[in-house]
Scaffold this active site. Structure first.
Site, PDB file in Angstrom:
ATOM      1  N   ASP A   1       0.858  -1.184   0.000  1.00  0.00           N
ATOM      2  CA  ASP A   1       0.000   0.000   0.000  1.00  0.00           C
ATOM      3  C   ASP A   1       0.886   1.223   0.000  1.00  0.00           C
ATOM      4  OD1 ASP A   1      -2.556  -0.989  -0.093  1.00  0.00           O
ATOM      5  OD2 ASP A   1      -2.523  -1.536   2.032  1.00  0.00           O
TER       6      ASP A   1
ATOM      7  N   SER B   1     -11.436  16.164  15.661  1.00  0.00           N
ATOM      8  CA  SER B   1     -12.311  15.164  16.270  1.00  0.00           C
ATOM      9  C   SER B   1     -12.955  14.340  15.186  1.00  0.00           C
ATOM     10  CB  SER B   1     -13.394  15.831  17.128  1.00  0.00           C
ATOM     11  OG  SER B   1     -14.446  16.236  16.300  1.00  0.00           O
TER      12      SER B   1
END
Lengths: 687, 192, 570
Positions: free
Chosen positions: A312, A383
Site C-alpha cells: 500500500d 475530532s
C-alpha cells in the site's frame, strides 16, 4: 494503562535467547522427550535412540557375562549415543521453551474482567469468561473490552496498547473499517456496544498464546519433504550398515554391534535431523520478535517464496502523513494571508501535517512561530465528528480540514465554498496531493497542498528486493498519473492505480496464475478477500476482525513495511534448513575415513591406509567420530535458533556463500574436529 | 480391460515381427549382398579348404608356428563355440601360479634365461579366448625359435613378422598387433 | 610415454566424436518426440499408421501417468512372458540349426527378466544355449522394446516437467513406436551394416567346422550377430550374441568397430540430454546435465585407466613385461580401449564388455561397480540414464536449492512432498536391492558357493552381480557362477525391482510435475543452468550415491587394491 504493560514490551522482556531461566526447563524437557512415543515424531533421532538402547543392552550383557574386551569403549559409546539424543531434544526444548515463556507473558495480559451484558435492554454484570459469540455488551469509558467483537453502536477512543504497543488511542465506531475491537483493550472515552465475535478460548489473545506456545505446531510442507529425504537417507544407511555385517563375516572380520551402531549414527543425518524442528520453531519465534504473529508455519515458509510484494502506498512507501508544499489562495486572498491563517490553525497541531504547514509558512513568508498562550488562543483539536481542527482567537475562528468538512463549517456561518477553490481542490486531488481547505469564519481562504513524501531509504530497500528477485507493486487509490509519478520516485517495479478491492484481488490472481507467490498487507474489511487470496497476507492488528481472519499473519505494530522483513525471515528459515542439511550430509565423508579403517583394521591392516586423519587407535577413532557427531548438534543449536546469516543478495551469490560455509565447511570441519577429539581422548586415556 | 490387453498383445506381436524377424532378415539380406565374405565369418581358405577365420585365433602348439595367446575357451582353448576368458582376479593365487607356469614354459621353449622379461599377452589369457592377435614384441620373441624349427634364417622370419604387423587402425585406433593365423600362413608359404 | 599420448588421443577422439554425433541426434529426437516433421516422415509415417492399425491402437489420445505406467507395465510383462516361453519352446521352434533344447526354467526366467529390463545379464553362454530364433524373436526384440521403454519414460518425464497445469504426459504406444521407428531401427540398420563391413558376422548358417593349420578341428559359432550387436549397443542392452560379448572377434573385430560400439552406447543417452533441453525449452538445462555426466565420466575413466595402466605388480615381479594387466583383455584393444570400454559400458547401463571385468585391477573394477551403484546415471541406459539423473537433479535442487531461501523449484516448479517421496524411492529402491541382495548372497552358502576368486575379490563378484542386476547393467564379474537357481532368481528379481522400482516413481513425478504451475525464473531463483550446478549435481550423485556403498566397497575392491599393492594373493 502503563506503557510497559503492552504485549510487545513484555515479549521483549522474555527475549534473551539463552537466558538461564530457559535453560533449566529445556534440560528437563530434553529428558522427558526421551519417551519413544515423543521421539517417534523424529524418525532420525528415533533410530539413534534405538541404537543407544541396543548399545546399552549389549554393554550390560557384556558386563554381566564378564566380557571385558570392549567394555570401556562400549560404555562410552552408549553414553555418547544417549547424549546425542539428548542434545537434539534439548535443541527442540529450548526453541519451544522460548515460546512457552512468551505465552506465559501473554496469559498474564488476559485479565479476568467483568462484562456488562445487554439483555433485553437491561445491563447484566457477568464474568467475561461466560460471554459467548453473539452476546452484546456495553463498554463505557474506563472499561476493559471483555472479548473480541464488533462495534454495533456508538463511537469511542480505545487504548489498544495492551496488544499493539501503540500508545496513541484509536477511534472505534460502528460500521466501516474501524469497528473491530480486541479483548483486553480499554475504552478511554465515550461508549460503545459490542457484539462478541469469539467464544472464550478462541479470542485473538488465546490464538496468540496457542501459536506462541507451539501447541498445535504442525510440520510445514517443506519440512515434511525434507523429513522424507532424511528418512530415505536413514533407511539407506541403515541397510548399508546392516548388510555390512554379512560382508564383514564373509571377510572374516565380524564387526561388533555397538561399533556398527556407532557407524550408523554417524552416517544418518543426525545434525539436521536433530535440529530440524528447532529451526522451524525458531523461525516463527523470529517473526514474533518483530511483533508479527504467523498463524501457521506454512505462512512463514510461503513468505520465503514470495516474489511479488503488493505494498500500500500510504504508510508503506510514503510517510502516512503528507507534507504541505504550497498555499493556493482563494480569489481575493493573498498567499501570505492564507499562510498566516494556516499557520495559526496549525500551531498547536502536533501531527506531521500540521508541523509541515508551520514549516512551509516559515520558509515562504518568514512567519515565525507564535505562542498560542500569549495570543490568548484556544486550540480546537481534530475530532472524529467534525473532521477539522483549528484555533479560536480574539473572535476569529480559523479552521482547516477536508473540503466537505470545511464547506459544512462555512455554510453554517452563512458562507459558501467558492467555485475556484472547489476547482483547486479537484486539481490537487487529481495530482495525487491532498487538498486541505482553510477557512476563517464564513470565508474560505484557500487550499494548502499536502503532498506524499516517500519514506527515507525505501528506494534502496526496493533495489535490494529486486536483487533478491522480488517484484514490488505499489497499490494506491490515486489516479494513474500521480501513481506513476510516486512509483517512479519510490523505485517500485509496478503500480496499481485507482485500486479497488476488486482490482486488487484480480491483480493477485493474475500474478498467481503466472506462478508467482504474492504477499500483501491490509487492514480494512474490504481488504479481506485479497488478504485471503494472497499467499502471505499480513493484516494490521489495528485492522478489522475480518482482515485479521483473512490474513495469515498479523502485525502487532501496524507497520506495513514489515512485510519486507517477513519475507526475509521466511527466506532465512529455508536457508537455515538447507545449509544444515548440506552440512550434515557433507560431514559423512570424514566420518567414513574415521570409522571404516577402524572397523576392519584387525583383519585387513592394509585398510589403515584410509586412516588419513592418523587417528590413534580404532577405538579412539570410532569414539571420536561419535563424539563429534553429538557435539556438532549442540554446537549448531545457536545457529539453528538464530538462523544463518542473511544478506539481501541474488540466489547465486547466496548459494555460493552458503556452499562455501556449509558445504565445504561441512566437508572439512569434521576432519579437524574428529582429529582434535581423538587427540584429546588419547591425552585423557579414554581410548 | 480385455480390449486393452488385446491391444498390448497385438502390439507385442507386431513389434516382434518387425524387430525380431524383418529387421534381422533385412540385415542378413543386405549383408550377404554387400559384404558376403565378412558376413560369413571372414574365412581364410587354403587350397580351397577353409582353415579358419581371419578374426578368430586358433591353437598353435608346435615350435614351427608362432604361438598365440593362452586361451581358456573350451576345454583345450580356442574353442570358437565356447568363447570365454579366465575371469581370474588380480589377487588370485591361481592367476599368479598360472602366469608363472606359462612364463616358465615360454622361457623354456624359446630358450630364454629364467627371469627374462616376457610380454604380458603371451602369458595371460585373452578375454574371448579367441584373440587372433599377439603384440609385435610377443612375435619377435618367438622369431629365433620359429626360425630354428623351420631352418630359416632369423632375418627372414623377422622381416616376415615386420610385414605382418597391423598398425593402429586409421593411424590412431587400437594397438599395433600381429594376426597369428595370417602370420603362420605366410610362414607356411615361406617354408614351402 | 608415447603409448600414453596415443591413449589419451584416442579417448579425446572418442569424446569429441560423441559430442559431434549426440548434438544433432538429440535435436532430431526432440523433433521426433514433439511430433514435428523429420526427413524420415515420408517413409515412416505410413509404417507408423500401419502398426497402429495392426495393433488396434485407436488414437493418439494422451494418457495420465497412471495409465501410462499401467500400459507400460502390462506391455513389458507380456514381453517377458513371451521371452520366457520362446526359450522354453526353442527346441520345437524354427532357426535352430544346433538343435539346442529348452532353456531350464530358472535360467529362462532370469534371461526373460534380464532382457525385458534392459539389463541383459547373461547367466548363459549364447553360442551354446540359444537358438537363432530365440536370439532374434525373443532377445533382439526385447533389445528394441526395453530400450524404447526407457526412452518413452524419459520423454514422458520431460513432458511432465515441461508442461504446466497438465493432466497427461503423452501416449505410451506413440512414444514406444516412434522411438523404435524413428530412432532405434534406422540407426541399428545402418550400424549393423557398418559392423558387417568390418567383419561382424550376419548369417543363419549352422556352426562351421574347419581344420586348423596344425590339423586340429575348430568349430566356428555362426549366427545373425550384427543385427543384434547394433541394437545391443544402441539400446544400451549389452547382451552379447556370444559368451565373450564384445571381446569376441565376431562381435567386435577391429579397433574401429570398438570405437563405433562405444559411441553407439553413449550416443542416444548423450543425445537425450540435448533432446531434454530442447523439449523443456532451454537447451542449457540439458547441457548442464550432459556436462555433469561428462565430468563424472572423465573422473571415472581416469581411475580405471590409471589403475589398469599401472597394472598388477605381482605379475610384474614375475618378469611379465609391457602392460601387465592383460589378463582378460584383447591385444587389439590393449589397456586404453579396454579401460575406456569398461568405463563406458558401466557408465551407461549397457553391460557389453570387450574385456573381462573380473580380471580388471581392483580399482579398475571398483569404478564400473560404483557407476552401477550410483544408479547408472552417468549417461546411463537409453532413457533410464537421463531419468535417473533427473531424479538426482531433483534431489540436488532440493538439498542445495533450500540454501537460497526459497522452497526448492526445478524449471519453475516447486519440489514438494510428493516429488521428494518419489525421488527418494527411486534412489532408495535400487540401493536397497543391491545391499540386501549382496548381503543375502554373502551370508548364505548358495551365494558364496558360486564365487570363483576367493578373498575380497569374491565379495566384489557378489557386489558386482547385484549392482549390475539392480542397475540394469548386465555386465558381470563373470567368474561368479550365476547360473544357479539362487542367482537366477535373486538377480532376476533384482533386475525387475531395479527397473520398475525406478520407472514407477519417475512416472509419478512426471504426473505430479505436469500438474504444477511454473514460476517464471528471476534473480531469486536457484539456477540450474550454471556450471556451478553441474558441479553440485556431480557432487550429490557422488555423495548421496556413493556413500551408501562405501563400507561394502571398502571390504571389496578397496582393500583388494591395497592387498594387491602389498603383494598378497588368495
Amino acid at each position: 494503562m502503563p506503557r510497559e504493560a503492552n504485549i510487545s514490551n513484555r515479549l521483549a522482556a522474555s527475549r534473551g535467547s539463552f537466558n538461564r531461566a530457559l535453560l533449566v526447563p529445556a534440560i528437563k524437557d530434553a529428558f522427558a522427550k526421551l519417551d519413544p512415543r515423543v521421539q517417534w515424531r523424529n524418525p532420525v533421532m528415533f533410530v539413534v535412540e534405538i541404537g543407544a538402547l541396543l548399545t546399552t543392552i549389549f554393554t550390560l550383557r557384556d558386563i554381566v557375562a564378564g566380557v571385558r574386551t570392549m567394555v570401556a569403549l562400549n560404555i562410552q559409546l552408549a553414553l555418547w549415543l544417549w547424549i546425542t539424543v539428548l542434545f537434539a531434544n534439548f535443541a527442540e526444548a529450548l526453541a519451544e521453551g522460548r515460546g512457552k515463556a512468551q505465552a506465559e507473558t501473554l496469559r498474564r495480559t488476559r485479565s479476568e474482567t467483568t462484562a456488562k451484558k445487554l439483555c433485553d435492554g437491561r445491563v447484566q454484570q457477568i464474568p467475561a469468561s461466560q460471554l459467548r459469540k453473539g452476546d452484546i455488551v456495553l463498554v463505557e469509558a474506563g472499561d476493559i473490552i471483555p472479548g473480541d467483537g464488533e462495534v454495533i453502536e456508538g463511537i469511542a477512543s480505545v487504548d489498544e496498547s495492551a496488544v499493539t504497543g501503540e500508545s496513541a488511542p484509536v477511534i472505534r465506531e460502528s460500521g466501516g473499517d474501524r469497528s473491530a475491537v480486541t479483548g483486553g483493550t480499554r475504552v478511554l472515552s465515550d461508549w460503545i456496544k459490542v457484539r462478541i465475535t469469539a467464544n472464550p478460548g478462541e479470542t485473538f489473545l488465546d490464538r496468540m498464546i496457542n501459536l506462541v506456545e507451539g501447541a498445535r505446531r504442525q510440520k510445514t510442507p517443506n519440512e515434511i519433504a525434507l523429513t522424507i529425504l532424511l528418512i530415505g537417507l536413514t533407511i539407506v544407511f541403515l541397510l548399508a550398515v546392516a548388510t555390512l555385517e554379512p560382508f564383514a563375516l564373509y571377510s572374516g572380520a565380524p564387526a561388533p554391534v555397538p561399533v556398527l551402531i556407532a557407524l550408523l549414527v554417524c552416517l544418518i543425518p543426525t545434525t539436521i535431523g536433530g535440529l530440524l524442528s528447532a529451526i522451524g520453531i525458531a523461525g516463527m519465534d523470529r517473526l514474533l520478535k518483530r511483533n508479527v504473529l504467523a498463524m501457521s508455519g506454512r505462512a512463514v515458509e510461503a513468505a520465503g517464496d514470495v516474489d511479488v510484494l503488493l505494498l500500500d502506498k500510504t504508510g508503506t512507501i510514503t510517510l502516512g502523513n503528507r507534507m504541505a508544499t504550497a498555499f493556493i489562495p482563494a480569489p481575493g486572498v493573498t498567499e501570505e494571508q492564507l499562510a498566516d491563517a494556516a499557520q495559526l490553525a496549525s500551531l498547536a497541531d502536533e501531527t506531521p501535517e500540521g508541523r509541515s504547514i508551520v514549516v512551509l509558512a516559515k520558509n515562504k513568508f518568514r512567519l515565525r512561530e507564535r505562542d498560542l498562550g500569549s495570543l490568548k488562543a484556544s486550540f480546537v483539536p481534530f475530532s472524529a465528528h467534525t473532521r477539522m481542527s483549528g484555533v479560536d482567537l480574539e473572535g476569529r475562528q480559523i479552521r482547516k480540514g477536508a473540503a466537505d468538512a470545511i464547506e459544512a463549517f462555512v455554510r453554517e456561518q452563512g458562507g459558501s465554498l467558492p467555485a475556484e477553490v472547489r476547482d483547486t481542490v479537484a486539481r490537487v486531488a487529481k495530482e495525487g496531493g491532498t487538498p486541505l481547505v482553510v477557512a476563517e469564519g464564513a470565508r474560505v481562504l484557500g487550499v494548502v497542498y499536502l503532498k506524499d513524501v516517500i519514506k527515507g531509504g525505501i528506494k534502496e530497500r526496493f533495489a535490494e528486493l529486486r536483487r533478491m528477485g522480488i517484484k514490488t507493486v505499489m497499490i494506491t487509490g490515486d489516479n494513474p498519473l500521480t501513481a506513476a509519478a510516486i512509483a517512479a520516485e519510490a523505485g517500485v517495479d509496478d503500480f496499481l492505480a485507482e485500486a479497488t478491492p476488486e482490482t486488487k484481488l484480480k491483480l493477485i490472481r493474475d500474478y498467481q496464475a503466472k506462478g508467482h507467490l504474492v504477499a500483501m498487507t491490509g487492514d480494512g474489511t474490504n481488504d479481506a478477500p485479497a488478504l485471503a487470496q494472497a499467499d502471505v497476507g499480513l493484516a494490521m492488528n489495528s485492522g478489522t476482525q475480518a482482515a485479521k481472519e483473512a490474513g495469515n499473519m498479523v502485525d502487532l505494530d501496524n507497520n506495513p513495511t514489515k512485510l519486507i522483513e517477513v519475507v526475509e525471515i521466511g527466506k532465512q528459515l529455508l536457508m537455515t534448513r538447507g545449509s544444515l542439511t548440506t552440512f550434515s550430509i557433507a560431514n559423512d565423508v570424514a566420518k567414513y575415513f574415521a570409522i571404516i579403517p577402524a572397523l576392519f583394521t584387525v583383519t585387513y591392516p592394509e585398510l589403515g591406509a584410509l586412516n588419513i586423519m592418523r587417528l590413534a587407535t580404532p577405538q579412539s577413532a570410532i569414539l571420536a567420530a561419535v563424539i563429534f557427531n553429538a557435539l556438532i548438534i549442540i554446537a549448531l543449536v545457536p545457529l539453528a535458533l538464530k538462523g544463518v546469516a542473511y544478506r539481501p543478495l541474488g540466489a547465486n551469490a547466496i548459494l555460493r556463500r552458503n556452499l562455501v560455509i556449509y558445504g565445504l565447511g561441512g566437508l572439512v570441519a569434521p576432519f579437524i574436529g574428529i582429529k582434535l577429539i581423538d587427540m584429546l581422548l588419547v591425552a585423557l586415556r579414554l581410548a | 480391460m480385455t480390449r486393452k490387453l488385446l491391444t498390448t498383445a497385438r502390439m507385442l506381436v507386431v513389434m516382434t515381427v518387425l524387430t525380431g524377424i524383418l529387421y534381422p532378415l533385412a540385415v542378413t539380406g543386405l549383408a550377404q549382398m554387400f559384404f558376403p565374405r565378412q558376413a560369413g565369418g571372414s574365412l581364410i581358405a587354403r587350397d580351397g579348404q577353409p582353415v579358419g577365420s581371419a578374426l578368430i585365433g586358433q591353437s598353435f602348439m608346435g615350435p614351427g608356428y608362432f604361438h598365440g595367446r593362452p586361451s581358456v575357451a573350451g576345454k583345450d582353448g580356442y574353442d570358437a563355440a565356447a568363447s570365454s576368458g579366465s575371469n581370474l582376479g588380480p589377487t588370485s593365487k591361481e592367476l599368479v601360479a598360472t602366469v608363472a607356469k606359462r612364463l616358465a614354459a615360454v622361457r623354456t621353449v624359446n630358450g630364454l634365461p629364467a627371469g627374462a622379461p616376457v610380454p604380458a599377452d603371451l602369458v595371460t589369457a585373452s578375454a574371448s579366448g579367441l584373440d587372433p592377435d599377439i603384440s609385435p614384441e610377443a612375435a619377435y620373441l618367438q622369431v629365433p625359435r620359429v626360425a630354428r624349427a623351420r631352418n630359416l634364417p632369423e632375418d627372414k622370419v623377422r622381416s616376415l613378422v615386420e610385414r605382418n604387423i597391423t598398425g593402429r587402425q586409421l593411424g590412431i585406433l587400437g594397438e599395433p598387433r600381429v594376426n597369428v593365423l595370417k602370420l603362420n600362413l605366410e610362414l607356411d608359404k615361406l617354408s614351402r | 610415454m608415447a603409448a600414453i599420448n596415443t591413449d589419451i588421443l584416442q579417448i579425446a577422439l572418442f569424446l569429441a566424436l560423441l559430442l559431434f554425433l549426440a548434438v544433432p541426434l538429440g535435436r532430431y529426437m526432440a523433433r521426433v518426440f514433439s511430433g514435428e516433421r523429420t526427413f524420415l516422415d515420408p517413409v515412416l509415417k505410413p509404417l507408423e499408421r500401419l502398426i497402429y492399425r495392426l495393433a488396434g491402437v485407436s488414437d493418439g489420445r494422451e494418457m495420465n501417468w497412471r495409465e501410462y505406467a499401467a500400459t507400460l507395465l502390462v506391455f513389458n510383462f507380456l514381453g517377458m512372458v513371451a521371452v520366457y516361453l520362446i526359450q522354453r519352446l526353442q527346441g520345437v521352434l524354427p532357426f535352430n540349426p544346433q538343435h539346442f533344447s529348452a532353456v531350464p526354467p530358472d535360467l529362462a526366467f532370469n534371461t526373460a527378466a534380464s532382457f525385458m529390463t534392459n539389463t541383459n545379464w547373461q547367466a548363459y553362454s549364447g553360442e551354446s544355449t540359444m537358438s537363432y530364433f530365440t536370439q532374434m524373436a525373443a532377445l533382439t526384440v526385447q533389445n528394441f522394446l526395453s530400450a524404447a521403454t526407457g526412452i518413452a519414460v524419459v520423454v514422458a518425464l520431460t513432458r511432465g516437467l515441461a508442461r504446466r497445469s497438465a493432466k497427461t504426459i503423452g501416449n505410451f504406444w506413440e512414444d514406444l513406436t516412434r522411438s523404435i521407428l524413428w530412432v532405434l531401427l534406422p540407426l541399428s540398420l545402418l550400424f549393423a551394416l557398418v559392423l558387417v563391413s568390418q567383419g561382424v558376422i550376419q548369417n543363419l548358417s549352422p556352426y562351421l567346422t574347419v581344420t586348423t593349420l596344425e590339423g586340429g578341428r575348430q568349430t566356428l559359432a555362426m549366427g545373425p550377430v550384427a543385427s543384434q550387436e547394433a541394437i545391443k549397443l544402441l539400446g544400451t542392452n549389452g547382451g552379447g550374441f556370444f559368451n565373450a560379448n564384445s571381446a569376441h572377434p565376431f562381435e567386435n573385430p577391429t579397433p574401429l568397430t570398438n570405437l563405433l560400439e562405444m559411441l553407439a552406447i553413449f550416443v542416444i543417452p548423450a543425445g537425450l540430454t540435448i533432446t531434454y533441453g530442447r523439449m523443456v525449452g532451454n537447451h542449457r538445462q540439458g547441457t548442464v546435465i550432459l556436462a555433469a555426466m561428462l565430468l563424472l565420466f572423465v573422473l571415472a575413466l581416469g581411475v580405471v585407466y590409471g589403475s589398469e595402466h599401472y597394472g598388477n605388480p605381482t605379475l610384474r615381479a614375475l618378469g611379465v613385461s609391457g602392460p601387465t594387466a592383460m589378463e582378460g583383455k584383447e591385444v587389439r584393444f590393449g589397456i586404453a580401449n579396454s579401460s575406456l570400454f569398461a568405463t563406458v559400458t558401466t557408465a551407461a547401463s549397457c553391460g557389453a564388455v570387450n574385456a573381462m571385468h573380473d580380471s580388471l585391477t581392483p580399482l579398475g573394477g571398483l569404478i564400473p561397480m560404483l557407476q552401477m551403484m550410483l544408479g547408472e546415471v552417468v549417461f546411463g541406459g537409453v532413457g533410464s540414464g537421463l531419468y535417473g539423473m533427473l531424479v538426482f537433479v531433483i534431489l540436488t535442487v532440493f538439498i542445495v536449492g533450500l540454501m537460497v531461501g526459497r522452497t526448492p523449484e526445478y524449471l519453475g516448479k516447486k519440489i514438494e512432498t510428493r516429488e521428494m517421496k518419489m525421488a527418494t524411492l527411486a534412489v532408495l529402491i535400487p540401493a536397497a536391492t543391491i545391499l540386501l541382495g549382496s548381503g543375502l548372497a554373502a551370508a548364505t552358502r548358495a551365494g558364496t558357493a558360486s564365487i570363483l576368486n576367493p578373498g575380497p575379490h569374491g565379495l566384489s563378484e557378489i557386489l558386482y552381480a547385484f549392482a549390475s542386476g539392480a542397475g540394469n547393467n548386465g555386465s558381470a564379474f563373470a567368474g561368479l557362477n550365476a547360473n544357479t537357481p539362487f542367482y537366477n532368481i535373486a538377480l532376476g528379481l533384482a533386475m525387475l525391482i531395479g527397473r520398475f522400482g525406478v520407472i514407477l516413481p519417475v512416472l509419478a513425478i512426471a504426473g505430479s510435475m505436469a500438474a504444477k504451475k511454473a514460476v517464471p525464473p528471476g534473480p531469486g531463483t536457484f539456477q540450474t543452468t550454471s556450471l556451478l550446478f553441474t558441479g553440485l549435481l556431480a557432487a550429490v550423485v557422488l555423495i548421496v550415491g556413493a556413500l551408501t556403498f562405501l563400507p561394502a566397497l571398502a571390504l571389496g575392491p578397496v582393500v583388494e587394491q591395497l592387498l594387491m599393492l602389498a603383494g598378497k594373493a588368495f
